[in-house]
Write an enzyme that holds these catalytic residues in place. Sequence first.
Site, short mmCIF file in Angstrom:
data_model
loop_
_atom_site.label_atom_id
_atom_site.label_comp_id
_atom_site.label_asym_id
_atom_site.label_seq_id
_atom_site.Cartn_x
_atom_site.Cartn_y
_atom_site.Cartn_z
CB VAL A 102 5.87 -1.87 67.22
CG1 VAL A 102 6.14 -0.77 68.34
CG2 VAL A 102 6.14 -1.58 65.73
CD GLU A 103 3.10 -3.60 73.60
OE1 GLU A 103 3.08 -3.97 74.73
OE2 GLU A 103 2.61 -2.70 73.09
CB SER A 104 6.24 -8.84 69.81
OG SER A 104 5.28 -9.50 70.08
#
Length: 136
Positions: free
Chosen positions: A50-52
């Site tokens: 999700v962060e990437s």
Amino acid sequence: MTQPSAGLDALLGVRKVEVSGERVRLQLPVTPALHQPHGLVHGGVYCAMVESAASLGGARWLGEQGRVVGVANQTDFLRAVRDGELTAVGSPVHQGYSQQLWQVEITDSGGRLVARGQVRLQNLRPDAGRADGPGR
């Protein structure tokens, strides 16, 4: 357009399939190295995807105007996965001068939603705080 990744994404095995300022698609083959002790994909793997996805898309959108950093990541785990491949698709909810909000959905090989998250990004612009700086 499958591209190799760097850093944590490379360690996990994430592949960049599509990256633009409006949409990001990542793929990750599930291996036992991604499991927690009970043989399921570790929640941190979902959080990292999700962060990437959000960071890649946000950085592409902001371009040469600055850098982005994640300031909040909220990820929900919906279904257990043991094998197959994960696909994360991210898109912007808001893209402003100082912040962006991205939502990301992760599906399994069968197309079932297994995790969903959102990341708030801070846009770090060299001209931040200057009244005469360019805006977007």
